[in-house]
Design a protein around this motif. Structure first.
Motif, PDB file in Angstrom:
ATOM      1  N   MET A 169      -6.894  27.122 -43.863  1.00 38.02           N
ATOM      2  CA  MET A 169      -7.104  28.000 -45.026  1.00 38.02           C
ATOM      3  C   MET A 169      -5.788  28.395 -45.703  1.00 38.02           C
ATOM      4  SD  MET A 169     -10.286  30.400 -43.800  1.00 38.02           S
ATOM      5  CE  MET A 169     -11.862  29.653 -43.370  1.00 38.02           C
ATOM      6  N   GLN A 170      -4.708  28.284 -44.945  1.00 37.73           N
ATOM      7  CA  GLN A 170      -3.391  28.543 -45.540  1.00 37.73           C
ATOM      8  C   GLN A 170      -2.783  27.278 -46.136  1.00 37.73           C
ATOM      9  OE1 GLN A 170      -0.955  31.601 -43.086  1.00 37.73           O
ATOM     10  NE2 GLN A 170      -2.595  30.949 -41.712  1.00 37.73           N
ATOM     11  N   ARG A 172      -4.714  24.540 -47.372  1.00 29.15           N
ATOM     12  CA  ARG A 172      -5.563  23.859 -48.361  1.00 29.15           C
ATOM     13  C   ARG A 172      -6.217  24.827 -49.340  1.00 29.15           C
ATOM     14  NH1 ARG A 172      -8.904  19.596 -44.480  1.00 29.15           N
ATOM     15  NH2 ARG A 172      -7.086  18.746 -43.389  1.00 29.15           N
ATOM     16  N   ASP A 173      -6.631  24.263 -50.468  1.00 35.01           N
ATOM     17  CA  ASP A 173      -7.345  25.068 -51.480  1.00 35.01           C
ATOM     18  C   ASP A 173      -8.836  25.108 -51.197  1.00 35.01           C
ATOM     19  OD1 ASP A 173      -4.977  25.464 -52.887  1.00 35.01           O
ATOM     20  OD2 ASP A 173      -5.211  23.572 -53.984  1.00 35.01           O
ATOM     21  N   GLU A 174      -9.305  24.072 -50.456  1.00 34.08           N
ATOM     22  CA  GLU A 174     -10.749  23.960 -50.219  1.00 34.08           C
ATOM     23  C   GLU A 174     -11.007  23.258 -48.892  1.00 34.08           C
ATOM     24  OE1 GLU A 174     -14.571  21.991 -52.575  1.00 34.08           O
ATOM     25  OE2 GLU A 174     -12.691  22.280 -53.646  1.00 34.08           O
ATOM     26  N   LYS A 227     -12.272  33.736 -43.182  1.00 32.29           N
ATOM     27  CA  LYS A 227     -11.665  33.851 -44.522  1.00 32.29           C
ATOM     28  C   LYS A 227     -11.591  35.320 -44.951  1.00 32.29           C
ATOM     29  CE  LYS A 227     -12.426  32.778 -49.387  1.00 32.29           C
ATOM     30  NZ  LYS A 227     -13.230  32.074 -50.397  1.00 32.29           N
ATOM     31  N   TYR A 232      -7.887  35.095 -47.009  1.00 34.80           N
ATOM     32  CA  TYR A 232      -7.480  33.791 -47.561  1.00 34.80           C
ATOM     33  C   TYR A 232      -8.225  33.514 -48.869  1.00 34.80           C
ATOM     34  CZ  TYR A 232      -5.955  33.337 -42.686  1.00 34.80           C
ATOM     35  OH  TYR A 232      -5.385  33.555 -41.456  1.00 34.80           O
ATOM     36  N   THR A 233      -7.609  32.704 -49.728  1.00 36.01           N
ATOM     37  CA  THR A 233      -8.219  32.374 -51.028  1.00 36.01           C
ATOM     38  C   THR A 233      -8.862  30.991 -51.032  1.00 36.01           C
ATOM     39  OG1 THR A 233      -6.072  31.592 -51.802  1.00 36.01           O
ATOM     40  CG2 THR A 233      -6.660  33.879 -52.341  1.00 36.01           C
ATOM     41  N   CYS A 234      -8.690  30.261 -49.955  1.00 37.83           N
ATOM     42  CA  CYS A 234      -9.253  28.905 -49.825  1.00 37.83           C
ATOM     43  C   CYS A 234     -10.772  28.930 -50.023  1.00 37.83           C
ATOM     44  CB  CYS A 234      -8.914  28.387 -48.424  1.00 37.83           C
ATOM     45  SG  CYS A 234      -9.679  26.834 -47.982  1.00 37.83           S
ATOM     46  N   LYS A 235     -11.277  27.958 -50.777  1.00 41.13           N
ATOM     47  CA  LYS A 235     -12.727  27.868 -50.997  1.00 41.13           C
ATOM     48  C   LYS A 235     -13.372  27.198 -49.777  1.00 41.13           C
ATOM     49  CE  LYS A 235     -16.116  26.027 -54.254  1.00 41.13           C
ATOM     50  NZ  LYS A 235     -16.345  25.048 -55.329  1.00 41.13           N
TER      51      LYS A 235
END
Length: 282
Positions: A169-170, A172-174, A227, A232-235
């Motif tokens: 999650m840190q 990658r974006d998704e 998340k 975290y901002t990861c989708k």
């Protein structure tokens, strides 16, 4: 002073037991890694057990590489069956208390209701098979032993789903996580405490017990909770298991019914989110 031997000392549960051992100075603790307790060499293992001569054995050591077990069947069975059989035989001869850790993977995942200790076992991968025959051998050789089946174990120690998710999650974006395998996670720190509650209880009632945190979730829902607590901002997307094939099949449903352990040992089992939060605030 009674001597407690912890096998698999460097694993998640062994490491959490080491943390709480300081609260129990009335015991002599021996934390054995794979060089001190060699689970894949029975001749050596017999000698090592005799030399340590424990009063209590927490058998946390196991072959747990679920996918690798498909091609390393002999090794998985040596550690999860033959070594367990020998440890149980030793415990029975020496009248040592034995708590052996097992898994929800002894089930095939076809149930739609939470699984009690009496539910029919039918493992669908080599790891689950090896753990099931280990359970049978444990109870056969030492009828006074206690087996705790647990599921989806995580901790701040070792490799596990939570730490993998934190890293991904840190990075990658998704990410996509399977959403059709249902169960409940187990915080190893909670399980370590439960093992000591059982050991210290005047009620030593042998047999199989289930323990995991409360909640009925998928890995996808677990990832979403990670998340949330990590900020975290990861989708995070949910996918079926068929989209993420692995060498070993996983049970689709392996939620453990914990009524027995809660009743006999008067346990208050935390919800999975409550325990997950503890890992993040430490």
């Amino acid at each position: 002073m009674k001597k407690i031997l912890v096998t698999g000392a460097n694993g998640q549960l062994g490491s959490e037991l080491a943390v709480i051992a300081t609260n129990y100075p009335n015991y002599e603790w021996i934390f054995a890694d794979r060089t001190q307790i060699t689970l894949d060499d029975l001749i050596l293992l017999r000698v090592q057990l005799g030399a340590i001569n424990p009063d209590v054995i927490f058998n946390c050591g196991a072959y747990t590489a679920v996918d690798k077990a498909e091609t390393e069947k002999e090794l998985a069975f040596a550690i999860n069956h033959s070594a367990v059989e020998l440890i149980a035989k030793f415990a029975a001869q020496k009248k040592a208390k034995l708590i052996h850790i097992s898994t929800d993977y002894v089930f095939d995942g076809s149930s739609s209701v939470s699984l009690s200790e009496e539910a029919i076992t039918n493992p669908i991968n080599v790891y689950g098979e090896s753990k099931r025959v280990g359970e049978i051998a444990c109870l056969k050789e030492d009828s006074d032993s206690i087996i705790i089946r647990t599921s989806w174990v995580y901790s701040k120690f070792g490799n596990n789903f939570v730490k993998t998710m934190q890293r991904l999650m840190q990075e990658r974006d998704e990410i996509n996580v399977v959403n059709d395998q249902i169960g409940s996670p187990t915080y190893a720190a909670d399980l370590a405490k439960v093992m000591m509650i059982i050991l210290e209880s005047p009620n030593w009632i042998p047999g199989i017990y289930n323990y995991s945190n409360e909640g009925e979730i998928s890995w996808y829902e677990f990832a979403k909770a990670i998340k949330e607590f990590g900020g975290y901002t990861c989708k995070v997307g949910g996918i079926p298991s068929a989209s993420y094939p692995t060498p070993a099949k996983r049970p689709e449903f392996s939620l453990l019914d914990k009524k027995k352990i809660k009743t006999i040992y008067n346990l208050d089992v935390p919800n999975y989110k409550e325990s997950l939060k503890k890992m993040f605030v430490k």
